[in-house]
Design a protein around this motif. Structure first.
Motif, PDB file in Angstrom:
ATOM      1  N   MET A  45       0.885  -1.404   0.002  1.00 56.11           N
ATOM      2  CA  MET A  45       0.037   0.095   0.101  1.00 56.11           C
ATOM      3  C   MET A  45       0.875   1.378   0.040  1.00 56.11           C
ATOM      4  N   PRO A  46       0.689   2.342  -1.139  1.00 55.48           N
ATOM      5  CA  PRO A  46       1.385   3.409  -0.833  1.00 55.48           C
ATOM      6  C   PRO A  46       1.122   4.492  -0.011  1.00 55.48           C
ATOM      7  N   ASP A  47       1.809   5.420   0.248  1.00 51.00           N
ATOM      8  CA  ASP A  47       1.513   6.398   1.398  1.00 51.00           C
ATOM      9  C   ASP A  47       0.263   7.300   0.848  1.00 51.00           C
ATOM     10  N   VAL A  48       0.289   7.525  -0.509  1.00 50.85           N
ATOM     11  CA  VAL A  48      -0.649   8.516  -1.235  1.00 50.85           C
ATOM     12  C   VAL A  48      -0.986   7.665  -2.476  1.00 50.85           C
ATOM     13  N   ILE A  49      -2.190   7.961  -3.046  1.00 51.96           N
ATOM     14  CA  ILE A  49      -2.842   7.652  -4.140  1.00 51.96           C
ATOM     15  C   ILE A  49      -3.468   8.840  -4.839  1.00 51.96           C
ATOM     16  N   LEU A  50      -3.179   9.199  -6.090  1.00 48.82           N
ATOM     17  CA  LEU A  50      -3.825   9.868  -7.014  1.00 48.82           C
ATOM     18  C   LEU A  50      -4.696   9.482  -7.831  1.00 48.82           C
ATOM     19  N   VAL A  51      -5.946   9.545  -7.778  1.00 45.61           N
ATOM     20  CA  VAL A  51      -6.922   8.870  -8.706  1.00 45.61           C
ATOM     21  C   VAL A  51      -7.663   9.670  -9.295  1.00 45.61           C
ATOM     22  N   ASP A  52      -7.857   9.527 -10.657  1.00 43.61           N
ATOM     23  CA  ASP A  52      -8.642  10.145 -11.519  1.00 43.61           C
ATOM     24  C   ASP A  52      -9.992  10.062 -11.377  1.00 43.61           C
ATOM     25  N   ALA A  53     -10.782  11.138 -11.797  1.00 45.74           N
ATOM     26  CA  ALA A  53     -12.164  11.132 -11.339  1.00 45.74           C
ATOM     27  C   ALA A  53     -12.596  10.072 -12.372  1.00 45.74           C
ATOM     28  N   GLY A  54     -12.063  10.105 -13.666  1.00 49.67           N
ATOM     29  CA  GLY A  54     -12.434   9.072 -14.545  1.00 49.67           C
ATOM     30  C   GLY A  54     -13.530   9.473 -15.359  1.00 49.67           C
ATOM     31  N   LYS A  74      -6.873   1.962   4.963  1.00 46.95           N
ATOM     32  CA  LYS A  74      -7.517   3.182   5.835  1.00 46.95           C
ATOM     33  C   LYS A  74      -6.401   4.252   6.103  1.00 46.95           C
ATOM     34  N   GLU A  75      -5.105   4.058   6.024  1.00 42.65           N
ATOM     35  CA  GLU A  75      -4.057   4.661   6.433  1.00 42.65           C
ATOM     36  C   GLU A  75      -3.716   5.595   5.333  1.00 42.65           C
ATOM     37  N   THR A  76      -3.797   5.076   4.198  1.00 43.53           N
ATOM     38  CA  THR A  76      -3.312   5.605   2.898  1.00 43.53           C
ATOM     39  C   THR A  76      -4.051   6.899   2.446  1.00 43.53           C
ATOM     40  N   LYS A  77      -3.504   7.783   1.802  1.00 45.53           N
ATOM     41  CA  LYS A  77      -4.150   9.199   1.907  1.00 45.53           C
ATOM     42  C   LYS A  77      -4.512   9.135   0.259  1.00 45.53           C
ATOM     43  N   ILE A  78      -5.802   9.412   0.028  1.00 47.81           N
ATOM     44  CA  ILE A  78      -6.308   9.274  -1.244  1.00 47.81           C
ATOM     45  C   ILE A  78      -6.928  10.891  -1.667  1.00 47.81           C
ATOM     46  N   ALA A  98     -12.192   9.168  -0.555  1.00 45.17           N
ATOM     47  CA  ALA A  98     -11.229  10.175  -0.833  1.00 45.17           C
ATOM     48  C   ALA A  98     -11.031  11.107   0.454  1.00 45.17           C
ATOM     49  N   ASP A  99      -9.543  11.304   0.529  1.00 52.81           N
ATOM     50  CA  ASP A  99      -9.241  12.411   1.644  1.00 52.81           C
ATOM     51  C   ASP A  99      -9.493  14.012   1.262  1.00 52.81           C
ATOM     52  N   ASP A 100      -9.326  14.254   0.046  1.00 50.25           N
ATOM     53  CA  ASP A 100      -9.242  15.359  -0.443  1.00 50.25           C
ATOM     54  C   ASP A 100      -9.469  15.475  -1.963  1.00 50.25           C
ATOM     55  N   VAL A 101      -9.601  16.503  -2.537  1.00 52.28           N
ATOM     56  CA  VAL A 101      -9.817  16.674  -4.075  1.00 52.28           C
ATOM     57  C   VAL A 101      -8.794  17.688  -4.462  1.00 52.28           C
ATOM     58  N   LEU A 102      -8.190  17.472  -5.706  1.00 52.75           N
ATOM     59  CA  LEU A 102      -7.246  18.013  -6.371  1.00 52.75           C
ATOM     60  C   LEU A 102      -7.777  18.598  -7.886  1.00 52.75           C
ATOM     61  N   LEU A 103      -8.071  19.682  -8.153  1.00 52.53           N
ATOM     62  CA  LEU A 103      -8.641  20.180  -9.434  1.00 52.53           C
ATOM     63  C   LEU A 103      -7.439  19.977 -10.710  1.00 52.53           C
ATOM     64  N   LYS A 104      -7.585  19.571 -11.778  1.00 57.10           N
ATOM     65  CA  LYS A 104      -6.890  19.731 -12.854  1.00 57.10           C
ATOM     66  C   LYS A 104      -7.085  20.648 -13.510  1.00 57.10           C
ATOM     67  N   PRO A 105      -6.158  21.438 -14.123  1.00 55.98           N
ATOM     68  CA  PRO A 105      -4.840  20.996 -14.239  1.00 55.98           C
ATOM     69  C   PRO A 105      -4.035  21.357 -12.935  1.00 55.98           C
ATOM     70  N   PHE A 106      -3.239  20.477 -12.222  1.00 56.69           N
ATOM     71  CA  PHE A 106      -2.527  20.977 -10.950  1.00 56.69           C
ATOM     72  C   PHE A 106      -1.187  20.932 -11.451  1.00 56.69           C
ATOM     73  N   ASP A 107      -0.524  21.662 -10.444  1.00 56.29           N
ATOM     74  CA  ASP A 107       1.134  21.756 -10.509  1.00 56.29           C
ATOM     75  C   ASP A 107       1.632  21.501  -9.179  1.00 56.29           C
TER      76      ASP A 107
END
Length: 122
Positions: A45-54, A74-78, A98-107
Motif C-alpha cells: 500500500m502506498p502512502d498516497v494515491i492520486l486517482v482520476d475522477a475518470g 484506511k491509512e493511505t491518503k487518497i 477520498a481524503d481530499d480533491v485536487l482540480l486539474k490541471p494541477f502543479d
C-alpha cells in the motif's frame, strides 16, 4: 522514502504527476486503470494515491470503497483528481473514501498544498 501511486487513463497526466511526486521526494508509480492499481496496493500500500475522477465515476467510487477495505487502505491518503468543481461528484468521492480533491490541471504547488492538508508532510 514515501511512495505515491498515480491512477489515470492519460499517459501525460501520469507522467506529469509522477514528476511532481519525484520533486516532492516521493517514489512514484503510475498505472492506467483501477484493476492494476488494486494489484499494486495488494502487494504494498502506498502512502498516497492520486486517482482520476475518470470517465466512469461509478467505477472510481467502487475503487475508492474497495481500496479503503483493503489491509492498510484506511491509512493511505487518497486524493481525488477532477477536471471540474462538481460539488455532487466531489461529495460522493469524499463519502466513498477520498481524503481530499485536487482540480486539474494541477502543479507542484497545488499538489504540495493538498499533501500538507492531508498530513503527508509532518
Amino acid at each position: 522514502m514515501k511512495r505515491g501511486l498515480v491512477v489515470d487513463n492519460s499517459a501525460v497526466i501520469r507522467m506529469v504527476a509522477g514528476r511532481i511526486l519525484g520533486m516532492l521526494r516521493f517514489q512514484s508509480e503510475e498505472v492506467a486503470g483501477h484493476a492494476k492499481a488494486l494489484e499494486r496496493c495488494e502487494r504494498s500500500m502506498p502512502d498516497v494515491i492520486l486517482v482520476d475522477a475518470g470517465r466512469t465515476r461509478v467505477e472510481t467510487l467502487d475503487f475508492l470503497r474497495t481500496l479503503r477495505n483493503m489491509p492498510g487502505g484506511k491509512e493511505t491518503k487518497i486524493i481525488y483528481c477532477a477536471m471540474e468543481n462538481d460539488e455532487m461528484a466531489i461529495g460522493r468521492a469524499l463519502r466513498a473514501g477520498a481524503d481530499d480533491v485536487l482540480l486539474k490541471p494541477f502543479d507542484r504547488n497545488s499538489m504540495q498544498e493538498k499533501f500538507e492538508d492531508v498530513g503527508l508532510f509532518a
